[in-house]
Design a protein around this motif. Structure first.
Motif, PDB file in Angstrom:
ATOM      1  N   ILE A  43       4.527  -6.087  -4.872  1.00 37.04           N
ATOM      2  CA  ILE A  43       5.266  -7.248  -4.377  1.00 37.04           C
ATOM      3  C   ILE A  43       4.778  -8.506  -5.072  1.00 37.04           C
ATOM      4  CG2 ILE A  43       5.683  -8.711  -2.342  1.00 37.04           C
ATOM      5  CD1 ILE A  43       5.627  -6.176  -0.652  1.00 37.04           C
ATOM      6  N   LEU A  44       5.726  -9.360  -5.442  1.00 34.27           N
ATOM      7  CA  LEU A  44       5.419 -10.679  -5.982  1.00 34.27           C
ATOM      8  C   LEU A  44       5.986 -11.712  -5.015  1.00 34.27           C
ATOM      9  CD1 LEU A  44       6.055 -11.875  -9.662  1.00 34.27           C
ATOM     10  CD2 LEU A  44       6.155 -13.396  -7.693  1.00 34.27           C
ATOM     11  N   LEU A  45       5.115 -12.446  -4.356  1.00 34.06           N
ATOM     12  CA  LEU A  45       5.518 -13.529  -3.456  1.00 34.06           C
ATOM     13  C   LEU A  45       5.716 -14.779  -4.291  1.00 34.06           C
ATOM     14  CD1 LEU A  45       5.857 -14.603  -0.500  1.00 34.06           C
ATOM     15  CD2 LEU A  45       3.417 -15.204  -0.615  1.00 34.06           C
ATOM     16  N   ALA A  46       6.943 -15.310  -4.336  1.00 36.00           N
ATOM     17  CA  ALA A  46       7.273 -16.479  -5.156  1.00 36.00           C
ATOM     18  C   ALA A  46       7.726 -17.606  -4.230  1.00 36.00           C
ATOM     19  CB  ALA A  46       8.373 -16.131  -6.153  1.00 36.00           C
ATOM     20  N   VAL A  47       6.949 -18.691  -4.193  1.00 38.28           N
ATOM     21  CA  VAL A  47       7.160 -19.739  -3.192  1.00 38.28           C
ATOM     22  C   VAL A  47       7.752 -20.988  -3.832  1.00 38.28           C
ATOM     23  CG1 VAL A  47       6.108 -21.043  -1.313  1.00 38.28           C
ATOM     24  CG2 VAL A  47       5.155 -18.818  -1.973  1.00 38.28           C
ATOM     25  N   LYS A  72       3.439 -26.653   3.132  1.00 39.88           N
ATOM     26  CA  LYS A  72       2.443 -26.712   2.064  1.00 39.88           C
ATOM     27  C   LYS A  72       1.022 -26.614   2.607  1.00 39.88           C
ATOM     28  CE  LYS A  72       5.561 -29.856  -0.357  1.00 39.88           C
ATOM     29  NZ  LYS A  72       5.749 -31.215  -0.924  1.00 39.88           N
ATOM     30  N   TYR A  73       0.856 -26.950   3.890  1.00 34.24           N
ATOM     31  CA  TYR A  73      -0.472 -26.990   4.509  1.00 34.24           C
ATOM     32  C   TYR A  73      -0.686 -25.825   5.483  1.00 34.24           C
ATOM     33  CZ  TYR A  73      -0.368 -31.519   2.302  1.00 34.24           C
ATOM     34  OH  TYR A  73      -0.281 -32.521   1.362  1.00 34.24           O
ATOM     35  N   LEU A  74       0.200 -24.821   5.421  1.00 33.89           N
ATOM     36  CA  LEU A  74       0.106 -23.553   6.149  1.00 33.89           C
ATOM     37  C   LEU A  74       0.438 -23.637   7.626  1.00 33.89           C
ATOM     38  CD1 LEU A  74      -3.128 -21.882   4.663  1.00 33.89           C
ATOM     39  CD2 LEU A  74      -0.817 -21.997   3.703  1.00 33.89           C
ATOM     40  N   ALA A  75       0.277 -24.786   8.265  1.00 28.22           N
ATOM     41  CA  ALA A  75       0.482 -24.865   9.716  1.00 28.22           C
ATOM     42  C   ALA A  75       1.028 -26.222  10.104  1.00 28.22           C
ATOM     43  CB  ALA A  75      -0.819 -24.597  10.455  1.00 28.22           C
ATOM     44  N   GLN A  76       1.785 -26.227  11.199  1.00 23.81           N
ATOM     45  CA  GLN A  76       2.245 -27.462  11.820  1.00 23.81           C
ATOM     46  C   GLN A  76       2.280 -27.207  13.325  1.00 23.81           C
ATOM     47  OE1 GLN A  76       6.291 -28.651  11.003  1.00 23.81           O
ATOM     48  NE2 GLN A  76       5.874 -30.801  11.414  1.00 23.81           N
ATOM     49  N   GLY A  77       1.312 -27.749  14.038  1.00 22.71           N
ATOM     50  CA  GLY A  77       1.191 -27.399  15.446  1.00 22.71           C
ATOM     51  C   GLY A  77       0.929 -25.916  15.588  1.00 22.71           C
ATOM     52  N   ASP A  78       1.741 -25.232  16.395  1.00 23.25           N
ATOM     53  CA  ASP A  78       1.593 -23.787  16.593  1.00 23.25           C
ATOM     54  C   ASP A  78       2.330 -22.966  15.532  1.00 23.25           C
ATOM     55  OD1 ASP A  78       0.066 -24.228  18.862  1.00 23.25           O
ATOM     56  OD2 ASP A  78       1.806 -24.181  20.204  1.00 23.25           O
ATOM     57  N   GLY A  92       5.319 -27.870  -4.696  1.00 28.71           N
ATOM     58  CA  GLY A  92       4.978 -27.712  -3.283  1.00 28.71           C
ATOM     59  C   GLY A  92       4.635 -26.277  -2.933  1.00 28.71           C
ATOM     60  N   GLY A  93       5.274 -25.324  -3.623  1.00 31.72           N
ATOM     61  CA  GLY A  93       4.943 -23.920  -3.412  1.00 31.72           C
ATOM     62  C   GLY A  93       3.566 -23.563  -3.916  1.00 31.72           C
ATOM     63  N   ALA A  94       3.072 -24.317  -4.898  1.00 28.47           N
ATOM     64  CA  ALA A  94       1.709 -24.101  -5.385  1.00 28.47           C
ATOM     65  C   ALA A  94       0.685 -24.631  -4.395  1.00 28.47           C
ATOM     66  CB  ALA A  94       1.527 -24.766  -6.748  1.00 28.47           C
ATOM     67  N   HIS A  95       1.037 -25.712  -3.677  1.00 26.37           N
ATOM     68  CA  HIS A  95       0.217 -26.130  -2.532  1.00 26.37           C
ATOM     69  C   HIS A  95       0.012 -24.923  -1.615  1.00 26.37           C
ATOM     70  CE1 HIS A  95       0.378 -30.738  -2.209  1.00 26.37           C
ATOM     71  NE2 HIS A  95       1.110 -30.500  -3.286  1.00 26.37           N
ATOM     72  N   PHE A  96       1.149 -24.362  -1.157  1.00 32.26           N
ATOM     73  CA  PHE A  96       1.111 -23.240  -0.224  1.00 32.26           C
ATOM     74  C   PHE A  96       0.360 -22.052  -0.818  1.00 32.26           C
ATOM     75  CE2 PHE A  96       2.644 -19.183   1.263  1.00 32.26           C
ATOM     76  CZ  PHE A  96       2.663 -19.319   2.644  1.00 32.26           C
ATOM     77  N   ALA A  97       0.673 -21.710  -2.067  1.00 32.75           N
ATOM     78  CA  ALA A  97       0.175 -20.464  -2.645  1.00 32.75           C
ATOM     79  C   ALA A  97      -1.345 -20.435  -2.728  1.00 32.75           C
ATOM     80  CB  ALA A  97       0.792 -20.246  -4.026  1.00 32.75           C
TER      81      ALA A  97
END
Length: 269
Positions: free
Chosen positions: A42-46, A90-96, A128-133
């Motif tokens: 699998i290749l996850l592409a964000v 981009k920061y993985l979480a927002q609240g819950d 922005g996907g590189a932030h997340f990745a």
């Protein structure tokens, strides 16, 4: 999921079983079920802030056929909590709301449907996907074989000296699990940026940005500088990391995807 002709090649979008507000599309090699071929990975592409997940998926299509991998391109809609926030994923979480766990569930869902492994996967993110990745790696490194991080506007250093999001000091408290440093060091990493990507537009540069925190401006003024800063930190940590600045390229997705494909082609399964 019942596999039909609509589930092979460039697919439709599917809702995520964990949270149907999110969706993903795939590129599945047309001969993925051929027992004579290697098992797909699998290749996850964000996607970046513009949310062009289908365009990103399509750019990886030829590589998917050559390398026998399933491209999974999630869509993280903007404004999920009604506040017009376009950056939260981009920061993985927002609240819950945990974007990294949404992605993890998508990966497991696809692995089960197509009978492929959810481990030793490839990860790519642009802008922005590189932030997340690269932040996804800190929580899920044990599942990743290689990652290509393309032109993020902001970086999180792999250290416990700085608080999130500049560093990982409070990572376990925020995300409920420690960083698996040994697994992180086993990843092969590719950091790529256009050598002319020097426009600071969209980057956190001052306290007027909602994600500003003290020290953000110390990471560099451009994407080139910030990615080099991340490279130095990864090398110091002991991660096998390659850095590539593409001559004549600005903030452009396509040439960075092409560079990522060349990198992924060198990575063993």
């Amino acid at each position: 999921m019942k596999i039909t002709p609509y589930h092979v090649g460039p697919t439709m979008s599917f809702s995520c079983r964990l949270d149907p507000r999110f969706s993903y599309c795939l590129y599945v090699p047309r001969g993925y079920a051929d027992p004579a071929r290697p098992r797909c990975r699998i290749l996850l592409a964000v996607h970046g802030t513009e949310r062009a997940n289908q365009r990103l998926r399509d750019r990886f299509a030829d590589f998917a056929e050559r390398d026998n991998c399933i491209v999974l391109a999630p869509l993280f809609p903007a404004g999920m909590t009604g506040d017009d926030n376009i950056d939260a994923y981009k920061y993985l979480a927002q609240g819950d709301l945990r974007y990294d766990l949404i992605a993890k569930d998508m990966i497991d869902e696809v692995a089960y449907a197509y009978d492929v492994s959810a481990d030793r996967m490839l990860v790519f993110g642009f802008s922005g996907g590189a932030h997340f990745a690269h932040r996804f790696l800190y929580g899920h490194a044990s599942r990743v074989r290689a990652a290509s991080i393309a032109a993020p506007g902001g970086i999180t250093l792999p250290d416990a000296e700085h608080p999130w999001w500049i560093g990982l000091q409070d990572f376990e408290k925020r995300f409920g699990r420690p960083v698996d440093w040994a697994a992180l060091k086993s990843i092969v990493m590719h950091l790529v940026v256009g050598a002319d990507d020097t426009n600071p537009q969209g980057m956190i540069q001052s306290p007027s940005h909602p994600y500003w925190m003290p020290g953000a401006d110390a990471l560099g003024k451009t994407r080139v500088e910030r990615l080099r800063h991340l490279y130095d930190a990864m090398v110091a940590l002991g991660v096998d990391t390659r850095y590539e600045a593409l001559p004549g390229v600005r903030h452009e997705m396509e040439p960075l995807v092409d560079a990522a494909q060349a990198f992924f082609a060198t990575v063993s399964r």
